[in-house]
Design a protein around this motif. Structure first.
Motif, PDB file in Angstrom:
ATOM      1  N   HIS A  48      -6.979   6.303   2.055  1.00 39.49           N
ATOM      2  CA  HIS A  48      -5.695   6.255   1.357  1.00 39.49           C
ATOM      3  C   HIS A  48      -5.439   4.857   0.792  1.00 39.49           C
ATOM      4  O   HIS A  48      -4.975   4.708  -0.342  1.00 39.49           O
ATOM      5  CB  HIS A  48      -4.547   6.633   2.293  1.00 39.49           C
ATOM      6  CG  HIS A  48      -4.452   8.094   2.586  1.00 39.49           C
ATOM      7  ND1 HIS A  48      -3.686   8.572   3.624  1.00 39.49           N
ATOM      8  CD2 HIS A  48      -5.006   9.182   2.009  1.00 39.49           C
ATOM      9  CE1 HIS A  48      -3.774   9.886   3.664  1.00 39.49           C
ATOM     10  NE2 HIS A  48      -4.575  10.280   2.687  1.00 39.49           N
ATOM     11  N   ALA A  49      -5.734   3.840   1.596  1.00 43.24           N
ATOM     12  CA  ALA A  49      -5.508   2.457   1.152  1.00 43.24           C
ATOM     13  C   ALA A  49      -6.394   2.120  -0.048  1.00 43.24           C
ATOM     14  O   ALA A  49      -5.940   1.467  -0.998  1.00 43.24           O
ATOM     15  CB  ALA A  49      -5.762   1.486   2.301  1.00 43.24           C
ATOM     16  N   GLU A  50      -7.638   2.571  -0.032  1.00 46.83           N
ATOM     17  CA  GLU A  50      -8.531   2.318  -1.176  1.00 46.83           C
ATOM     18  C   GLU A  50      -8.010   2.996  -2.442  1.00 46.83           C
ATOM     19  O   GLU A  50      -8.069   2.422  -3.529  1.00 46.83           O
ATOM     20  CB  GLU A  50      -9.943   2.813  -0.874  1.00 46.83           C
ATOM     21  CG  GLU A  50     -10.700   1.957   0.106  1.00 46.83           C
ATOM     22  CD  GLU A  50     -12.124   2.469   0.336  1.00 46.83           C
ATOM     23  OE1 GLU A  50     -12.463   3.577  -0.130  1.00 46.83           O
ATOM     24  OE2 GLU A  50     -12.891   1.743   0.978  1.00 46.83           O
ATOM     25  N   ILE A  51      -7.501   4.213  -2.289  1.00 44.86           N
ATOM     26  CA  ILE A  51      -6.940   4.930  -3.435  1.00 44.86           C
ATOM     27  C   ILE A  51      -5.723   4.174  -3.972  1.00 44.86           C
ATOM     28  O   ILE A  51      -5.592   3.963  -5.180  1.00 44.86           O
ATOM     29  CB  ILE A  51      -6.578   6.381  -3.048  1.00 44.86           C
ATOM     30  CG1 ILE A  51      -7.854   7.184  -2.768  1.00 44.86           C
ATOM     31  CG2 ILE A  51      -5.734   7.055  -4.139  1.00 44.86           C
ATOM     32  CD1 ILE A  51      -7.616   8.496  -2.029  1.00 44.86           C
ATOM     33  N   ALA A  52      -4.851   3.762  -3.071  1.00 45.61           N
ATOM     34  CA  ALA A  52      -3.660   2.998  -3.484  1.00 45.61           C
ATOM     35  C   ALA A  52      -4.063   1.700  -4.168  1.00 45.61           C
ATOM     36  O   ALA A  52      -3.449   1.310  -5.176  1.00 45.61           O
ATOM     37  CB  ALA A  52      -2.762   2.726  -2.279  1.00 45.61           C
ATOM     38  N   ASP A  53      -5.089   1.037  -3.659  1.00 43.03           N
ATOM     39  CA  ASP A  53      -5.570  -0.202  -4.288  1.00 43.03           C
ATOM     40  C   ASP A  53      -6.015   0.056  -5.728  1.00 43.03           C
ATOM     41  O   ASP A  53      -5.701  -0.726  -6.631  1.00 43.03           O
ATOM     42  CB  ASP A  53      -6.736  -0.802  -3.499  1.00 43.03           C
ATOM     43  CG  ASP A  53      -6.330  -1.382  -2.161  1.00 43.03           C
ATOM     44  OD1 ASP A  53      -5.122  -1.585  -1.923  1.00 43.03           O
ATOM     45  OD2 ASP A  53      -7.245  -1.625  -1.344  1.00 43.03           O
ATOM     46  N   ALA A  54      -6.750   1.136  -5.929  1.00 42.31           N
ATOM     47  CA  ALA A  54      -7.238   1.450  -7.284  1.00 42.31           C
ATOM     48  C   ALA A  54      -6.073   1.758  -8.227  1.00 42.31           C
ATOM     49  O   ALA A  54      -6.063   1.312  -9.380  1.00 42.31           O
ATOM     50  CB  ALA A  54      -8.216   2.629  -7.233  1.00 42.31           C
ATOM     51  N   ILE A  55      -5.094   2.500  -7.740  1.00 41.32           N
ATOM     52  CA  ILE A  55      -3.930   2.820  -8.576  1.00 41.32           C
ATOM     53  C   ILE A  55      -3.158   1.548  -8.899  1.00 41.32           C
ATOM     54  O   ILE A  55      -2.798   1.302 -10.057  1.00 41.32           O
ATOM     55  CB  ILE A  55      -3.033   3.863  -7.886  1.00 41.32           C
ATOM     56  CG1 ILE A  55      -3.768   5.208  -7.805  1.00 41.32           C
ATOM     57  CG2 ILE A  55      -1.701   4.022  -8.636  1.00 41.32           C
ATOM     58  CD1 ILE A  55      -3.090   6.229  -6.912  1.00 41.32           C
TER      59      ILE A  55
END
Length: 135
Positions: free
Chosen positions: A87-94
């Motif tokens: 989830h954190a990696e996805i949020a970072d990309a967004i």
């Protein structure tokens, strides 16, 4: 979210960090129900941030099933720390305005959760079948 919307990305980042912290805390305390609530909150934030007004309304009818599936993934199949890391990696990309990376990470996250849950359910079924055979 458009890659040039720095204020929107900042607001997304702040809210995502709050959700990620609450989800991680719920993992640490073993509160599966709260993890599912925070997972749903993160999804809602992504839908809202996407700029696609149809995304949330299209996903809404599926949430009852998705919440049950997510609960099972957390209870049986997957280390929650890995889910929150994803989830954190996805949020970072967004937040970085990288939609291609975010899409790739979301797809990997969903497929990984599906495979992991399927394997856990098969293992549970096998254990149940073995128990019935011994009875």
């Amino acid at each position: 979210m458009r890659s040039g919307c720095a204020p929107a990305r900042g607001a997304f980042r702040r809210r995502a960090d709050e959700i990620l912290a609450a989800g991680t805390h719920a993992d640490e305390t073993g509160d599966t129900a709260e993890q599912v609530r925070q997972d749903r909150a993160l999804h809602a934030l992504v839908y809202e941030t996407s700029g696609n007004p149809l995304l949330a309304s299209t996903a809404e009818p599926h949430w009852q099933f998705l919440q049950r599936a997510m609960g099972e993934v957390l209870r049986r199949a997957k280390l929650p720390k890995e889910i929150w890391r994803q989830h954190a990696e996805i949020a970072d990309a967004i937040a970085a305005g990288d939609p291609d990376r975010a899409e790739r990470l979301m797809t990997e996250h969903d497929l990984d959760a599906a495979r992991t849950l399927a394997a856990a359910l098969v293992a549970s079924l096998d254990a149940s079948t073995d128990k019935d055979a011994r009875a």
